[in-house]
Design an enzyme around this catalytic site. Structure first.
Site, PDB file in Angstrom:
ATOM      1  NE  ARG A 240     -20.456 -29.180  -0.837  1.00  0.00           N
ATOM      2  CZ  ARG A 240     -20.004 -29.130  -2.095  1.00  0.00           C
ATOM      3  NH1 ARG A 240     -20.142 -30.198  -2.875  1.00  0.00           N
ATOM      4  NH2 ARG A 240     -19.439 -28.038  -2.564  1.00  0.00           N
ATOM      5  CD  GLU A 273      -2.050  -3.666  -7.918  1.00  0.00           C
ATOM      6  OE1 GLU A 273      -2.881  -3.506  -8.836  1.00  0.00           O
ATOM      7  OE2 GLU A 273      -0.835  -3.788  -8.100  1.00  0.00           O
ATOM      8  CD  GLU A 284      -0.693  -5.092 -14.896  1.00  0.00           C
ATOM      9  OE1 GLU A 284       0.299  -4.705 -14.251  1.00  0.00           O
ATOM     10  OE2 GLU A 284      -1.814  -4.586 -14.774  1.00  0.00           O
ATOM     11  CG  ASP A 338       4.562  -9.950 -27.965  1.00  0.00           C
ATOM     12  OD1 ASP A 338       4.613 -10.259 -29.167  1.00  0.00           O
ATOM     13  OD2 ASP A 338       5.396  -9.206 -27.420  1.00  0.00           O
ATOM     14  CG  HIS A 560      -2.648   3.173 -19.167  1.00  0.00           C
ATOM     15  ND1 HIS A 560      -1.770   3.215 -18.101  1.00  0.00           N
ATOM     16  CD2 HIS A 560      -3.131   4.440 -19.314  1.00  0.00           C
ATOM     17  CE1 HIS A 560      -1.740   4.435 -17.599  1.00  0.00           C
ATOM     18  NE2 HIS A 560      -2.544   5.213 -18.323  1.00  0.00           N
ATOM     19  CB  CYS A 562      -4.127  -3.349 -18.648  1.00  0.00           C
ATOM     20  SG  CYS A 562      -2.729  -3.879 -17.669  1.00  0.00           S
TER      21      CYS A 562
END
Length: 594
Positions: A240, A273, A284, A338, A560, A562
């Site tokens: 395209r 962020e 997270e 979890d 932390h 994450c």
């Protein structure tokens, strides 16, 4: 008095040699009379002692060494090759003899002997694949049937083990870790191309493939699907005359309602962020999502405190599409969740393991028992078991019908378990049917739409035939990780930032953690990673890191989740570290579900 000494059992002997047998087979060609050959097979396969006697090199010698098994392998091959060309009645005689011998042996088979038998067959396969002395083995073309035959015997043992409750040995004892080192994708593609035909593949016998190896197959299959979709997206853009954008290679979740192609690698951006998603934001996002959708007020799942697990709410709602994303995206993107679903959930996810082409075929429906219900609602399961064993008059004493009641948003609703169920009393004669229909209603019918959306969502993301290789227990481990903790393995694989593993604070930390009871070790893992379970690859896959936190030693540790990172102040004593660590891991909110 001395107990009488029992005489030694008389072992059979076989006088017929390979030359005698081959002459009998040759005579058949001219006479057409199979009697002598039939008698040989009938006698030889009548029992394991007869079988051993028939093929011993020396009837009087005792062989008990690895170097020489004492078996006349040429005679075995000759008898096997001839069997393929015998009439069906002779082949049936052999099969019947083997089955009867196995049944006789099985009755006296202990757990130890069964485990040893499985281990020896697995070792046999490993040695054929990777022989220490290849020159001692015949060429692979001469013994190509060895591994398939051993795998077939293992299949019989695995099936028998699954039929016994409880199993004689764990299903993981059938894993052959040697297969982790072969070309798994070649095995998978062979299986995809030829199925269960004459072309052998270990994927025909998935019980011998470890969960770690299966994860590799699923991940690589997923990666190939990702590459294929990315390539197609690129071709579409170029055709395209549009400028390619790297973001088109990802499913970029900005925590809004916008959805893109689920068959892309998940990339998360939190609106407002800055920063690239290197894995932490994705994790997270999943943790936040779990916390939201499992909240009781959300109405998608109910939590059963007595069994400590979640189940699907039977409330009729309009957000079935929400069920579609969670577990499929997690497995596809290698995120350990979890969550606590009962084993029945994973059995339903594999019913069937591949989405049927006919949309009218029910999905997520599996046979369920009182044991399945007990994993979710133990009190109700106990009550139904008591009903089944009640010795009085069920109809007069219980006064129940084939009708059940459920509360939905404060309103009691009734459902018939079968047509006209409200008018059919439960009696001693039909109570088994009542219990089965009730369990089927609770675990299948009452949540069908919810679970079907869940099923289709999982399989739309994890659309891989590799799912056919998995047991329900293995799906759970892929999604939620393993509950088996090995803190010594975690210690060996831990990385450090600002600390060295020989620093006093680190030595204090591991002395304390390795001495923790299991519940505190789980709390530590949950505090630092967001889950108290271990990914398929083991502790090393956690990429656990301990960083030095240059703050007051009066502060508690910080985590932390994450990045699976623990920030630890330089505590001066083991006692202080232990006290602060226990307070931190025991009183953090975390991302728990209760």
């Amino acid at each position: 008095m001395k107990a009488p000494v029992l005489p030694e059992p008389v072992l059979p002997t076989q006088s017929k040699t390979m030359k005698d047998f081959q002459e009998d087979v040759e005579k058949v060609k001219s006479s057409g009379d199979w009697k002598a050959v039939h008698d040989f097979y009938l006698t030889t396969f009548d029992s394991f002692p007869e079988l051993n006697a028939a093929f011993k090199k020396d009837a009087t010698a005792s062989f008990n060494t690895i170097e020489d098994s004492g078996v006349n392998a040429k005679f075995v091959n000759a008898v096997y090759d001839a069997l393929l060309n015998t009439p069906q009645d002779i082949q049936k005689t052999v099969l019947k003899g083997i089955i009867n011998s196995l049944l006789r042996e099985w009755k006296g088979l202990s757990q130890k002997r069964f485990k040893q038998l499985v281990e020896r067959l697995l070792q046999f396969i490993s040695l054929r694949l990777f022989p220490a002395k290849p020159e001692e083995f015949p060429p692979i073309t001469k013994c190509s049937w060895w591994i398939p035959s051993a795998s077939k015997v293992l299949a019989l043992l695995n099936t028998a083990n699954n039929l016994v409750h409880p199993s004689l040995i764990p299903y993981t004892d059938f894993y052959n870790s040697t297969l982790d080192h072969i070309d798994l994708m070649e095995e998978y593609h062979t299986w995809q191309s030829f199925g269960n035909s004459h072309r052998f593949s270990f994927c025909q016998y998935p019980f011998v493939i470890s969960i770690a190896a299966k994860k590799i197959i699923i991940q690589r299959d997923s990666e190939q699907q990702m590459i294929s979709i990315a390539r197609q997206s690129l071709v579409d853009k170029v055709s395209r005359r549009q400028r390619p954008d790297m973001n088109m290679l990802f499913l970029n979740m900005k925590l809004t309602r916008k959805r893109a192609d689920l068959k892309k690698k998940l990339k998360v951006t939190f609106v407002g962020e800055a920063g690239l998603d290197m894995g932490g934001l994705t994790k997270e996002w999943f943790l936040l999502l779990i916390r939201q959708i499992f909240h009781p007020d959300y109405g998608m799942f109910t939590y059963h405190k007595d069994s400590h697990c979640h189940w699907f709410s039977s409330f009729k709602c309009d957000n079935y599409s929400e069920f579609r994303l969670l577990m499929g995206l997690a497995v596809y993107n290698s995120i350990t969740l979890d969550i606590r679903f009962p084993p029945c959930c994973y059995k339903k996810l594999l019913s069937p393991p591949v989405v049927p082409s006919d949309q009218n075929i029910p999905v997520g429906i599996c046979s369920v028992t009182t044991d399945d219900l007990c994993q979710i609602m133990p009190e109700l399961a106990h009550g139904l078991s008591e009903l089944l064993s009640y010795e009085g008059n069920v109809e007069e004493d219980f006064y129940s019908t084939f009708q059940v009641f459920q509360e939905e948003f404060g309103i009691i609703k009734s459902y018939n378990l079968k047509p006209g169920g409200d008018k059919i009393p439960v009696t001693n004669q039909n109570r088994k049917e009542y219990v089965q229909l009730y369990i089927d209603f609770l675990l299948n019918k009452s949540i069908y739409k919810q679970f079907a959306a869940f099923y289709y969502g999982f399989h739309s993301v994890c659309a891989s035939n590799a799912l056919m290789l998995l047991r329900p227990e293995e799906v759970e481990i892929l999604v939620c990780g393993s509950p088996e903790l090995d803190m010594h393995a975690l210690q060996r694989s831990t990385q450090y930032d600002g600390y060295a593993k020989t620093d006093l604070t680190i030595r204090y930390f591991w002395d304390v953690v390795l001495g923790f009871p299991l519940d505190l070790q789980k709390k530590l893992l949950h505090f630092t990673t967001g889950s108290d379970r271990v990914p398929v690859g083991g502790m090393a896959d956690l990429n656990f890191k301990i960083s030095k936190n240059e703050t007051s030693t009066n502060w508690l540790p910080v985590a932390h989740t994450c990045f699976n990172q623990l920030c630890l102040p330089p505590y001066k004593s083991k006692k202080d570290l232990k006290q602060k660590l226990i307070i931190g891991i025991s009183n953090s909110e975390g991302f728990g579900l209760e």
